[in-house]
Design a protein around this motif. Structure first.
Motif, PDB file in Angstrom:
ATOM      1  N   TYR B  23       0.824  -1.208   0.000  1.00  0.00           N
ATOM      2  CA  TYR B  23       0.000   0.000   0.000  1.00  0.00           C
ATOM      3  C   TYR B  23       0.865   1.268   0.000  1.00  0.00           C
ATOM      4  O   TYR B  23       0.665   2.169  -0.813  1.00  0.00           O
ATOM      5  CB  TYR B  23      -0.921  -0.033   1.215  1.00  0.00           C
ATOM      6  N   LEU B  24       1.853   1.275   0.880  1.00  0.00           N
ATOM      7  CA  LEU B  24       2.703   2.470   0.980  1.00  0.00           C
ATOM      8  C   LEU B  24       3.472   2.710  -0.328  1.00  0.00           C
ATOM      9  O   LEU B  24       3.662   3.841  -0.750  1.00  0.00           O
ATOM     10  CB  LEU B  24       3.685   2.331   2.147  1.00  0.00           C
ATOM     11  N   LYS B  25       3.875   1.586  -0.945  1.00  0.00           N
ATOM     12  CA  LYS B  25       4.607   1.708  -2.189  1.00  0.00           C
ATOM     13  C   LYS B  25       3.718   2.336  -3.278  1.00  0.00           C
ATOM     14  O   LYS B  25       4.149   3.211  -4.031  1.00  0.00           O
ATOM     15  CB  LYS B  25       5.055   0.310  -2.638  1.00  0.00           C
ATOM     16  N   LEU B  26       2.465   1.886  -3.303  1.00  0.00           N
ATOM     17  CA  LEU B  26       1.557   2.401  -4.330  1.00  0.00           C
ATOM     18  C   LEU B  26       1.199   3.863  -4.073  1.00  0.00           C
ATOM     19  O   LEU B  26       1.055   4.648  -5.008  1.00  0.00           O
ATOM     20  CB  LEU B  26       0.282   1.551  -4.374  1.00  0.00           C
ATOM     21  N   VAL B  27       1.064   4.219  -2.791  1.00  0.00           N
ATOM     22  CA  VAL B  27       0.750   5.611  -2.466  1.00  0.00           C
ATOM     23  C   VAL B  27       1.860   6.523  -2.987  1.00  0.00           C
ATOM     24  O   VAL B  27       1.618   7.587  -3.541  1.00  0.00           O
ATOM     25  CB  VAL B  27       0.569   5.794  -0.947  1.00  0.00           C
ATOM     26  N   LYS B  28       3.075   6.041  -2.818  1.00  0.00           N
ATOM     27  CA  LYS B  28       4.214   6.828  -3.288  1.00  0.00           C
ATOM     28  C   LYS B  28       4.199   6.918  -4.822  1.00  0.00           C
ATOM     29  O   LYS B  28       4.446   7.967  -5.402  1.00  0.00           O
ATOM     30  CB  LYS B  28       5.498   6.133  -2.832  1.00  0.00           C
ATOM     31  N   LYS B  29       3.863   5.770  -5.434  1.00  0.00           N
ATOM     32  CA  LYS B  29       3.884   5.717  -6.889  1.00  0.00           C
ATOM     33  C   LYS B  29       2.840   6.654  -7.500  1.00  0.00           C
ATOM     34  O   LYS B  29       3.101   7.328  -8.480  1.00  0.00           O
ATOM     35  CB  LYS B  29       3.622   4.279  -7.338  1.00  0.00           C
ATOM     36  N   TYR B  30       1.656   6.680  -6.916  1.00  0.00           N
ATOM     37  CA  TYR B  30       0.577   7.455  -7.527  1.00  0.00           C
ATOM     38  C   TYR B  30       0.375   8.799  -6.858  1.00  0.00           C
ATOM     39  O   TYR B  30      -0.690   9.372  -6.953  1.00  0.00           O
ATOM     40  CB  TYR B  30      -0.725   6.657  -7.497  1.00  0.00           C
ATOM     41  N   HIS B  31       1.364   9.279  -6.150  1.00  0.00           N
ATOM     42  CA  HIS B  31       1.163  10.551  -5.468  1.00  0.00           C
ATOM     43  C   HIS B  31       0.969  11.688  -6.480  1.00  0.00           C
ATOM     44  O   HIS B  31       1.796  11.870  -7.364  1.00  0.00           O
ATOM     45  CB  HIS B  31       2.361  10.865  -4.570  1.00  0.00           C
ATOM     46  N   PRO B  32      -0.142  12.414  -6.361  1.00  0.00           N
ATOM     47  CA  PRO B  32      -0.430  13.454  -7.360  1.00  0.00           C
ATOM     48  C   PRO B  32       0.662  14.520  -7.451  1.00  0.00           C
ATOM     49  O   PRO B  32       0.784  15.183  -8.484  1.00  0.00           O
ATOM     50  CB  PRO B  32      -1.733  14.088  -6.856  1.00  0.00           C
ATOM     51  N   GLU B  46      -7.381   9.595  -8.904  1.00  0.00           N
ATOM     52  CA  GLU B  46      -8.377   8.527  -8.957  1.00  0.00           C
ATOM     53  C   GLU B  46      -7.772   7.198  -8.524  1.00  0.00           C
ATOM     54  O   GLU B  46      -8.381   6.429  -7.789  1.00  0.00           O
ATOM     55  CB  GLU B  46      -8.926   8.404 -10.387  1.00  0.00           C
ATOM     56  N   LYS B  47      -6.547   6.969  -9.002  1.00  0.00           N
ATOM     57  CA  LYS B  47      -5.859   5.728  -8.633  1.00  0.00           C
ATOM     58  C   LYS B  47      -5.672   5.674  -7.125  1.00  0.00           C
ATOM     59  O   LYS B  47      -5.869   4.639  -6.486  1.00  0.00           O
ATOM     60  CB  LYS B  47      -4.487   5.677  -9.302  1.00  0.00           C
ATOM     61  N   LEU B  48      -5.274   6.808  -6.575  1.00  0.00           N
ATOM     62  CA  LEU B  48      -4.991   6.869  -5.148  1.00  0.00           C
ATOM     63  C   LEU B  48      -6.256   6.562  -4.344  1.00  0.00           C
ATOM     64  O   LEU B  48      -6.216   5.824  -3.353  1.00  0.00           O
ATOM     65  CB  LEU B  48      -4.462   8.267  -4.820  1.00  0.00           C
ATOM     66  N   ILE B  49      -7.369   7.118  -4.795  1.00  0.00           N
ATOM     67  CA  ILE B  49      -8.638   6.878  -4.098  1.00  0.00           C
ATOM     68  C   ILE B  49      -8.960   5.384  -4.114  1.00  0.00           C
ATOM     69  O   ILE B  49      -9.338   4.795  -3.105  1.00  0.00           O
ATOM     70  CB  ILE B  49      -9.764   7.698  -4.761  1.00  0.00           C
ATOM     71  N   GLU B  50      -8.758   4.783  -5.298  1.00  0.00           N
ATOM     72  CA  GLU B  50      -9.017   3.347  -5.439  1.00  0.00           C
ATOM     73  C   GLU B  50      -8.143   2.547  -4.466  1.00  0.00           C
ATOM     74  O   GLU B  50      -8.613   1.629  -3.789  1.00  0.00           O
ATOM     75  CB  GLU B  50      -8.686   2.966  -6.883  1.00  0.00           C
ATOM     76  N   ILE B  51      -6.879   2.935  -4.389  1.00  0.00           N
ATOM     77  CA  ILE B  51      -5.937   2.231  -3.517  1.00  0.00           C
ATOM     78  C   ILE B  51      -6.328   2.411  -2.054  1.00  0.00           C
ATOM     79  O   ILE B  51      -6.326   1.458  -1.264  1.00  0.00           O
ATOM     80  CB  ILE B  51      -4.502   2.754  -3.762  1.00  0.00           C
ATOM     81  N   ASN B  52      -6.727   3.627  -1.691  1.00  0.00           N
ATOM     82  CA  ASN B  52      -7.148   3.884  -0.317  1.00  0.00           C
ATOM     83  C   ASN B  52      -8.355   3.050   0.060  1.00  0.00           C
ATOM     84  O   ASN B  52      -8.428   2.486   1.145  1.00  0.00           O
ATOM     85  CB  ASN B  52      -7.493   5.367  -0.141  1.00  0.00           C
ATOM     86  N   GLU B  53      -9.309   2.978  -0.875  1.00  0.00           N
ATOM     87  CA  GLU B  53     -10.509   2.181  -0.605  1.00  0.00           C
ATOM     88  C   GLU B  53     -10.150   0.724  -0.395  1.00  0.00           C
ATOM     89  O   GLU B  53     -10.623   0.072   0.530  1.00  0.00           O
ATOM     90  CB  GLU B  53     -11.494   2.318  -1.771  1.00  0.00           C
ATOM     91  N   ALA B  54      -9.261   0.244  -1.281  1.00  0.00           N
ATOM     92  CA  ALA B  54      -8.849  -1.157  -1.182  1.00  0.00           C
ATOM     93  C   ALA B  54      -8.178  -1.417   0.154  1.00  0.00           C
ATOM     94  O   ALA B  54      -8.457  -2.400   0.847  1.00  0.00           O
ATOM     95  CB  ALA B  54      -7.909  -1.501  -2.325  1.00  0.00           C
ATOM     96  N   TYR B  55      -7.310  -0.493   0.537  1.00  0.00           N
ATOM     97  CA  TYR B  55      -6.577  -0.692   1.791  1.00  0.00           C
ATOM     98  C   TYR B  55      -7.521  -0.637   2.987  1.00  0.00           C
ATOM     99  O   TYR B  55      -7.408  -1.429   3.921  1.00  0.00           O
ATOM    100  CB  TYR B  55      -5.483   0.369   1.927  1.00  0.00           C
ATOM    101  N   GLU B  56      -8.460   0.271   2.918  1.00  0.00           N
ATOM    102  CA  GLU B  56      -9.417   0.399   4.023  1.00  0.00           C
ATOM    103  C   GLU B  56     -10.250  -0.871   4.169  1.00  0.00           C
ATOM    104  O   GLU B  56     -10.470  -1.361   5.272  1.00  0.00           O
ATOM    105  CB  GLU B  56     -10.323   1.601   3.764  1.00  0.00           C
ATOM    106  N   THR B  57     -10.692  -1.394   3.020  1.00  0.00           N
ATOM    107  CA  THR B  57     -11.469  -2.628   3.059  1.00  0.00           C
ATOM    108  C   THR B  57     -10.672  -3.735   3.716  1.00  0.00           C
ATOM    109  O   THR B  57     -11.170  -4.469   4.570  1.00  0.00           O
ATOM    110  CB  THR B  57     -11.830  -3.077   1.621  1.00  0.00           C
ATOM    111  N   LEU B  58      -9.406  -3.843   3.304  1.00  0.00           N
ATOM    112  CA  LEU B  58      -8.590  -4.934   3.834  1.00  0.00           C
ATOM    113  C   LEU B  58      -8.270  -4.723   5.314  1.00  0.00           C
ATOM    114  O   LEU B  58      -8.201  -5.689   6.079  1.00  0.00           O
ATOM    115  CB  LEU B  58      -7.293  -5.066   3.033  1.00  0.00           C
ATOM    116  N   SER B  59      -8.077  -3.466   5.712  1.00  0.00           N
ATOM    117  CA  SER B  59      -7.721  -3.289   7.125  1.00  0.00           C
ATOM    118  C   SER B  59      -8.946  -3.449   8.024  1.00  0.00           C
ATOM    119  O   SER B  59      -8.826  -3.809   9.193  1.00  0.00           O
ATOM    120  CB  SER B  59      -7.023  -1.955   7.366  1.00  0.00           C
TER     121      SER B  59
END
Lengths: 280, 209
Positions: B23-32, B46-59
């Motif tokens: 997750y942290l790696k992707l946040v860095k990758k897609y940082h606006p 948009e990518k970041l939002i998707e990643i955040n949602e995914a991470y929230e679901t998993l956590s």
């Protein structure tokens, strides 16, 4: 464009190398079926990259065993099947090659360019039939570039971005359904175009200085030292990589990642004068 | 919603720490903040939002991963038209130029700036930003560097300066494919080091040096 955008083959997996070769041959086949045998000689790794990128976005991976006219004795090899993605890259390849030659002949009266241009004339006629709009974009871009070169334009950004714009605009003709991905593709190709132009100019600066040909790095010589060139090349490539990170690739990812993250980075180093470190 | 495991690029039996690393790696990758172009910025967002949602679901799924949660922190300090309160000479003109820049109206912004006789840090900075947004990175580099040198204390100029400096550094990425990090150079320098140590102690490892 002459092979700046290529993979670092040492870092490819065996199956990725097979994939790379299959697409390279696929583009060659596509060019020959659309434009005839002579046109195949324009084949370059740069356009193979574009073909793979568009294929990757469309999720294409079809390939079959085929023979090659140029190597009649060789065994049949796995070659990617023709598709609109390859045709797009083929059209772009021919357009770039033809107008570049026309420009070389008009400006520098290189005889070789005239011969090669004559050889490509039939292909050019076909291009006008098959994909006139794309041809016009390339034509306008090369003419604008040639105008700047004649004026001895000292703004390196203006010249490099004129070339970059050709590829950026051409991306909108790529056979993709997703408009958003098309936009990202356009940004990738734009920055890659800028990078290629700058690499080429920095690479040729000594040759051009001697022959008196136009070269933005020579025109404003004092301003552009090694540090500035390093900034410009890396900056353009980093922008291309930033945009590439947003692209959603479904196939050929291994090769494309290699080209962007390893191949082009190594090329930049090489062009800037560093020795290319071969991986053991 | 897409499969959150797929979005984060982890397998379904990944541990919490693996998920967090990905997750942290992707946040860095897609940082606006990586993007100056508004279109790309939006797509990255948009990518970041998707990643955040995914991470929230998993956590949410695993009770132990509650300690860390993305708070939708908007780090988009980017460029705002009304950021600086101006005072001093040509205050109104600079404010107007900023407004034009925020509206992507670069010719108008340039016209306003060209009319200003003063060449201070702000002038160079705004001109540099215009060049940056138009993809004239060589000029942008030149102007923003000048602005920064004239006023190194200004955080806005410093941020822009660092951003453009970093964009010209060679791309580096930890390649997962090349496992060992010991190149032939490392081996040689290691041997030379060992030789030096030996010589200090009176011995000799490499007779030639």
């Amino acid at each position: 464009m002459i092979g700046y955008v290529s993979a670092d083959k040492n870092e490819l997996k065996v199956r990725e190398l097979a994939d790379y070769n299959a697409c390279y041959c696929g583009l060659c086949k596509s060019i020959s079926s659309r434009y005839g045998q002579v046109a195949r000689l324009t084949l370059s790794y740069d356009c193979a990259f574009i073909a793979m990128l568009v294929c990757g976005l469309n999720g294409e991976r079809a390939a079959k065993k085929q023979g090659c006219v140029y190597k009649p004795l060789a065994k049949k090899r796995i070659i990617a099947e023709d598709s609109p993605s390859f045709q797009f890259a083929a059209d772009l390849e021919i357009a770039l090659a033809y107008y570049k030659l026309a420009d070389d002949w008009n400006d520098e009266k290189k005889l070789m360019a005239l011969f090669e241009k004559a050889g490509l004339y039939a292909s050019f006629k076909k291009l006008n039939m098959l994909s006139r709009q794309l041809g016009n974009i390339v034509k306008d871009g090369i003419y604008a570039l040639s105008k700047l070169e004649k004026e001895k334009c000292g703004e390196i950004d203006a010249v490099a971005n004129t070339f970059a714009k050709i590829l950026g605009d051409a991306a909108y003709f790529a056979p993709l359904n997703d408009e958003k991905q098309k936009k990202v593709l356009s940004h990738v190709l734009y920055s890659i175009g800028r990078w290629v132009y700058l690499c080429d100019a920095w690479d040729d600066r000594k040759k051009d200085e001697k022959s008196g040909s136009y070269n933005p790095f020579v025109i404003c010589g004092k301003q552009h030292d090694d540090a500035n060139a390093s900034f410009l090349l890396n900056n353009a490539l980093n922008k291309a990589i930033d945009a590439y990170d947003l692209i959603e690739i479904k196939t050929h990812k291994g090769v494309l990642d290699n080209i962007m993250y390893i191949g082009c980075v190594a090329k930049t180093k090489e062009v800037l004068g560093g020795k290319h470190e071969q991986s053991l | 919603m897409n499969n959150p495991y797929k979005t984060l690029g982890v397998s379904e039996d990944a541990s919490d720490s693996e998920i967090r690393t990905a997750y942290l790696k992707l946040v860095k990758k897609y940082h606006p903040d990586r993007y100056t172009d508004p279109d790309l910025k939006e797509i990255a967002n948009e990518k970041l939002i998707e990643i955040n949602e995914a991470y929230e679901t998993l956590s949410k799924r695993s009770s132990s991963a509650n300690d860390f949660r993305w708070k939708g922190e908007q780090q988009q300090q980017g460029y705002s038209g009304s950021g600086n309160a101006y005072s001093g000479a040509f205050a109104a003109e600079f404010a107007r130029a900023r407004t034009f820049i925020s509206q992507n109206n670069f010719p108008a912004a340039k016209a306003v700036l060209d009319a200003i006789g003063l060449r201070n840090a702000e002038w160079f900075y705004l001109y540099g930003i215009i060049y940056l947004r138009q993809g004239w990175d060589n000029k942008a580099n030149e102007f923003i560097t000048t602005a920064y040198q004239q006023e190194p204390g200004n955080p806005e100029y410093a941020a822009a300066y660092n951003m453009i400096r970093n964009s010209g550094n060679p791309y580096t990425r930890a390649t997962s494919s090349s496992g060992g990090s010991c190149s032939s150079c490392d081996v040689c320098s290691g041997l030379v080091c060992a030789d030096c140590c030996c010589e200090c102690m009176g011995g000799d490892l490499l007779r030639c040096c």
